[in-house]
Enzyme design. Structure first.
Site, PDB file in Angstrom:
ATOM      1  N   GLU A 134       0.844  -1.203   0.000  1.00  0.00           N
ATOM      2  CA  GLU A 134       0.000   0.000   0.000  1.00  0.00           C
ATOM      3  C   GLU A 134       0.876   1.249   0.000  1.00  0.00           C
ATOM      4  O   GLU A 134       2.049   1.186   0.335  1.00  0.00           O
ATOM      5  CB  GLU A 134      -0.891   0.032   1.254  1.00  0.00           C
ATOM      6  CG  GLU A 134      -1.799  -1.156   1.434  1.00  0.00           C
ATOM      7  CD  GLU A 134      -2.942  -1.203   0.433  1.00  0.00           C
ATOM      8  OE1 GLU A 134      -3.243  -0.145  -0.162  1.00  0.00           O
ATOM      9  OE2 GLU A 134      -3.511  -2.296   0.238  1.00  0.00           O
ATOM     10  N   HIS A 138      -6.037   5.334  46.414  1.00  0.00           N
ATOM     11  CA  HIS A 138      -7.470   5.472  46.672  1.00  0.00           C
ATOM     12  C   HIS A 138      -7.928   6.882  46.309  1.00  0.00           C
ATOM     13  O   HIS A 138      -7.223   7.840  46.636  1.00  0.00           O
ATOM     14  CB  HIS A 138      -7.753   5.216  48.150  1.00  0.00           C
ATOM     15  CG  HIS A 138      -9.187   5.430  48.529  1.00  0.00           C
ATOM     16  ND1 HIS A 138     -10.165   4.528  48.170  1.00  0.00           N
ATOM     17  CD2 HIS A 138      -9.786   6.446  49.198  1.00  0.00           C
ATOM     18  CE1 HIS A 138     -11.335   4.971  48.623  1.00  0.00           C
ATOM     19  NE2 HIS A 138     -11.135   6.143  49.253  1.00  0.00           N
TER      20      HIS A 138
HETATM   21  C1  LIG Z   1     -11.795  -4.325  13.472  1.00  0.00           C
HETATM   22  C2  LIG Z   1     -10.506  -4.744  14.100  1.00  0.00           C
HETATM   23  C3  LIG Z   1     -10.147  -4.227  15.321  1.00  0.00           C
HETATM   24  C4  LIG Z   1      -8.950  -4.613  15.909  1.00  0.00           C
HETATM   25  N1  LIG Z   1      -8.627  -4.082  17.120  1.00  0.00           N
HETATM   26  C5  LIG Z   1      -7.485  -4.474  17.718  1.00  0.00           C
HETATM   27  C6  LIG Z   1      -7.108  -3.922  18.967  1.00  0.00           C
HETATM   28  O1  LIG Z   1      -7.804  -3.075  19.526  1.00  0.00           O
HETATM   29  N2  LIG Z   1      -5.960  -4.333  19.527  1.00  0.00           N
HETATM   30  C7  LIG Z   1      -5.144  -5.269  18.928  1.00  0.00           C
HETATM   31  O2  LIG Z   1      -4.101  -5.618  19.486  1.00  0.00           O
HETATM   32  N3  LIG Z   1      -5.464  -5.802  17.735  1.00  0.00           N
HETATM   33  C8  LIG Z   1      -6.613  -5.427  17.114  1.00  0.00           C
HETATM   34  N4  LIG Z   1      -6.933  -5.942  15.898  1.00  0.00           N
HETATM   35  C9  LIG Z   1      -6.013  -6.907  15.278  1.00  0.00           C
HETATM   36  C10 LIG Z   1      -4.817  -6.189  14.628  1.00  0.00           C
HETATM   37  O3  LIG Z   1      -5.286  -5.234  13.702  1.00  0.00           O
HETATM   38  C11 LIG Z   1      -3.915  -7.196  13.944  1.00  0.00           C
HETATM   39  O4  LIG Z   1      -3.584  -8.224  14.844  1.00  0.00           O
HETATM   40  C12 LIG Z   1      -2.640  -6.528  13.464  1.00  0.00           C
HETATM   41  O5  LIG Z   1      -2.907  -5.508  12.532  1.00  0.00           O
HETATM   42  C13 LIG Z   1      -1.710  -7.567  12.831  1.00  0.00           C
HETATM   43  O6  LIG Z   1      -0.539  -6.940  12.445  1.00  0.00           O
HETATM   44  P1  LIG Z   1       0.339  -7.515  11.256  1.00  0.00           P
HETATM   45  O7  LIG Z   1       1.525  -6.606  11.160  1.00  0.00           O
HETATM   46  O8  LIG Z   1       0.555  -8.960  11.430  1.00  0.00           O
HETATM   47  O9  LIG Z   1      -0.590  -7.389   9.951  1.00  0.00           O
HETATM   48  P2  LIG Z   1      -1.366  -6.179   9.281  1.00  0.00           P
HETATM   49  O10 LIG Z   1      -1.660  -5.105  10.212  1.00  0.00           O
HETATM   50  O11 LIG Z   1      -2.505  -6.798   8.549  1.00  0.00           O
HETATM   51  O12 LIG Z   1      -0.329  -5.602   8.231  1.00  0.00           O
HETATM   52  C14 LIG Z   1       0.113  -6.357   7.166  1.00  0.00           C
HETATM   53  C15 LIG Z   1       0.631  -5.417   6.078  1.00  0.00           C
HETATM   54  O13 LIG Z   1       1.252  -6.198   5.064  1.00  0.00           O
HETATM   55  C16 LIG Z   1       0.932  -5.662   3.791  1.00  0.00           C
HETATM   56  N5  LIG Z   1       1.117  -6.742   2.814  1.00  0.00           N
HETATM   57  C17 LIG Z   1       0.403  -7.892   2.722  1.00  0.00           C
HETATM   58  N6  LIG Z   1       0.936  -8.684   1.759  1.00  0.00           N
HETATM   59  C18 LIG Z   1       1.989  -8.011   1.238  1.00  0.00           C
HETATM   60  C19 LIG Z   1       2.958  -8.317   0.247  1.00  0.00           C
HETATM   61  N7  LIG Z   1       2.968  -9.479  -0.385  1.00  0.00           N
HETATM   62  N8  LIG Z   1       3.898  -7.385  -0.042  1.00  0.00           N
HETATM   63  C20 LIG Z   1       3.917  -6.198   0.615  1.00  0.00           C
HETATM   64  N9  LIG Z   1       3.052  -5.869   1.575  1.00  0.00           N
HETATM   65  C21 LIG Z   1       2.108  -6.769   1.900  1.00  0.00           C
HETATM   66  C22 LIG Z   1      -0.500  -5.190   3.967  1.00  0.00           C
HETATM   67  O14 LIG Z   1      -0.826  -4.226   2.985  1.00  0.00           O
HETATM   68  C23 LIG Z   1      -0.471  -4.632   5.384  1.00  0.00           C
HETATM   69  O15 LIG Z   1      -0.123  -3.262   5.381  1.00  0.00           O
HETATM   70  C24 LIG Z   1      -8.102  -5.549  15.265  1.00  0.00           C
HETATM   71  C25 LIG Z   1      -8.459  -6.070  14.016  1.00  0.00           C
HETATM   72  C26 LIG Z   1      -9.641  -5.674  13.427  1.00  0.00           C
HETATM   73  C27 LIG Z   1      -9.996  -6.234  12.086  1.00  0.00           C
END
Ligand SMILES: Cc1cc2nc3c(=O)[nH]c(=O)nc-3n(C[C@H](O)[C@H](O)[C@H](O)COP(=O)(O)OP(=O)(O)OC[C@H]3O[C@@H](n4cnc5c(N)ncnc54)[C@H](O)[C@@H]3O)c2cc1C
Length: 474
Positions: free
Chosen positions: A37, A453
């Site tokens: 992105e 408290h």
């Molecule tokens: C509605 C909602 C509410 C949430 N609230 C919470 C919360 O309050 N607290 C909490 O701890 N967690 C929360 N979560 C969970 C949290 O968002 C995820 O656990 C977290 O974002 C995971 O992080 P990540 O880095 O693994 O993946 P992501 O945040 O999904 O990031 C992955 C990134 O990789 C990129 N990408 C994917 N494939 C490729 C590729 N091949 N090449 C280059 N880039 C790529 C994507 O574009 C994305 O930017 C929530 C989730 C949702 C859906």
């Protein structure tokens, strides 16, 4: 041959990827962060943690204003919602933090590369190659000694169901709705489902929650699920558990969700919108993993305690990892562990039983460690204490009496095993329990830990005391 050799290339710029990049940069590693992105931040910043909590905070303000006269505040008048301002405020917070991430990348000398990253095969002489393709079709190859897969997850849909802009929603579409729907069926009562259900109930939508498992928030302690069901009922949220969704259909002016309950009876609910919140699927297809020794289990990547996959030098963190909860702080901490390992620094593996889980509905839920049932199943002789917020003076002051602090301890040695809070500020209060577990505190030590408290945190002290039947305030 690529011009630059990186110590670490990270695929995915969500909280897992960007945290790994910052920490690796702090250790002096040469880091490339590849993100498809245009903006860093991933699900968490754009479609998850941050936007939902912005809406939640606005919903809380609205709830307070509706009850202003209770606090002796007159003249507020008829409060109404400007949905566009709510969305603009949310978007402003996201934009601010995207800029913050760009700054942090520059500060830590991380090279960000825009494009879709994919491993080209197994490492050759310890060097991994990643092909990166931009949306406009430009291609390049990035070479690195280590690779971190942090590609995150997508919302799962039910078979045959497709999302659209304003009727069948996932966590993405719901954050850009043109207006607050009059009614919504939420399929799934995990964190995402109950949070959105709770927020839109506060905004005035009629909410029905349908959950396949026998209780709401099924990963939480059973007492927490019961309390949430009770409070949701009181708030007018309709809940069906043990209910299997048979069909989701569009109607002339909304949707119809048909499901079968435990009694075998079919129920049909019509609403303006349906939110499908039935879990998240890892993004591990089309990453070139087949040509490596990376093992995949139902789409999730298998790792050891250091997040190392079966392919030497390839790590995986965050929502793609098998057996870890899909939470931003888990992704981030796993990334910090990997960065330390690659940099040859001291590190500690992520422990499953020390991960706080927070659900930001009203009332909030915060938990860490073993539930009562898990502690018993693990063979502990268990002692449990429970202290209600109705007996805490600060809860009375802030007008929030629902819920309790439940403490699970080992009866033999008094070791703290788990804490489960439902009630005001539960998601903040749980931090104390995480530290206590990390330091392997006993109930006795915690009973002699001074809590200020009047605070909500005193409910923790009384919770610890209640394990020995010695809470002061009940
Ligand atoms: C509605 C909602 C509410 C949430 N609230 C919470 C919360 O309050 N607290 C909490 O701890 N967690 C929360 N979560 C969970 C949290 O968002 C995820 O656990 C977290 O974002 C995971 O992080 P990540 O880095 O693994 O993946 P992501 O945040 O999904 O990031 C992955 C990134 O990789 C990129 N990408 C994917 N494939 C490729 C590729 N091949 N090449 C280059 N880039 C790529 C994507 O574009 C994305 O930017 C929530 C989730 C949702 C859906």
């Amino acid at each position: 041959m690529a011009e630059t050799m990186y110590d670490m290339a990270i695929i995915g710029g969500g909280p897992g990827g960007y945290t790994t990049a910052i920490r690796a940069g702090q250790y002096g590693l040469k880091v490339a962060l590849i993100e498809r992105e245009k903006k860093l931040g991933g699900t968490c910043l754009h479609w998850g943690c941050i936007p939902t909590k912005s809406l939640l905070f606005d919903a809380e303000v609205y709830d307070h204003l509706k009850n202003a006269t209770e606090h002796g505040i007159e003249g507020v008048g008829q409060v109404t919602i400007n949905w566009k301002t709510i969305l603009d405020r949310k978007n402003g917070i996201i934009t601010k933090h995207v800029k913050g991430l760009d700054f942090l990348m520059r500060k830590n000398k991380v090279t960000t590369i825009e494009g879709y990253g994919k491993l080209t095969g197994a490492a050759k002489e310890g060097i991994h190659s990643i092909s990166v393709e931009t949306a406009s079709g430009e291609k390049k190859v990035v070479q690195a000694k280590n690779v971190v897969i942090a590609t995150g997850s997508d919302a799962r849909l039910l078979p045959g169901v497709e999302s659209d802009a304003n009727r069948i929603l996932t966590n993405m579409e719901i954050l850009a709705l043109p207006r607050i729907p009059k009614s919504m069926v939420v399929i799934g009562a995990g964190a995402v489902g109950v949070e959105f259900g709770s927020i839109f109930k506060s905004f005035g939508s009629e909410i029905t929650i349908v959950e396949y498992l026998p209780r709401l928030v099924p990963n939480e302690d059973e007492d927490v699920s019961k309390e949430l069901s009770r409070v949701f009922r009181k708030r007018g949220i309709d809940t069906y558990t043990g209910a299997k969704v048979d069909k989701v259909e569009k109607t002339n002016d909304g949707v119809k969700v048909t499901f079968t309950g435990t009694d075998g009876k079919q129920v049909a609910k019509e609403a303006e919108t349906v939110l499908v919140a039935v879990g998240r699927a890892p993004r591990t297809a089309n990453l070139g993993l087949e040509a490596t020794k990376v093992e995949v289990d139902r789409g999730f990547i298998r790792v050891d305690e250091w997040m190392q996959t079966g392919e030497p030098g390839v790590f995986a963190i965050g929502d793609v990892v098998a057996g870890l909860p899909q939470l931003a702080h888990v992704a981030a901490m796993a990334g910090m562990v990997v960065a330390a390992k690659v940099a040859g620094k001291r590190a500690r593996p992520v422990r499953r039983d020390r991960i706080p889980a927070c659900t930001y509905c009203e009332p909030q839920i915060g938990s860490v460690g073993l539930t009562e049932a898990q502690a018993k199943a693990a063979g502990h002789e268990v002692k449990v204490g429970k202290f209600p917020f109705s007996a805490n003076s600060k809860a009375s002051i802030v007008g929030s009496h629902e819920g309790f602090v439940k403490v699970v301890a080992d009866a033999k040695h008094g070791e703290l095993l788990g804490v489960h809070i439902i009630g005001p500020q539960a998601t903040e209060m749980i931090a104390e329990a995480v530290v206590a577990l990390e330091l392997e505190a006993t109930i006795e030590e915690l009973m002699f830990t001074i809590h200020a408290h009047p605070t909500l945190a005193e409910a923790m002290l009384d919770g610890f005391g209640s394990v020995e039947n010695m809470a002061i305030n009940v």
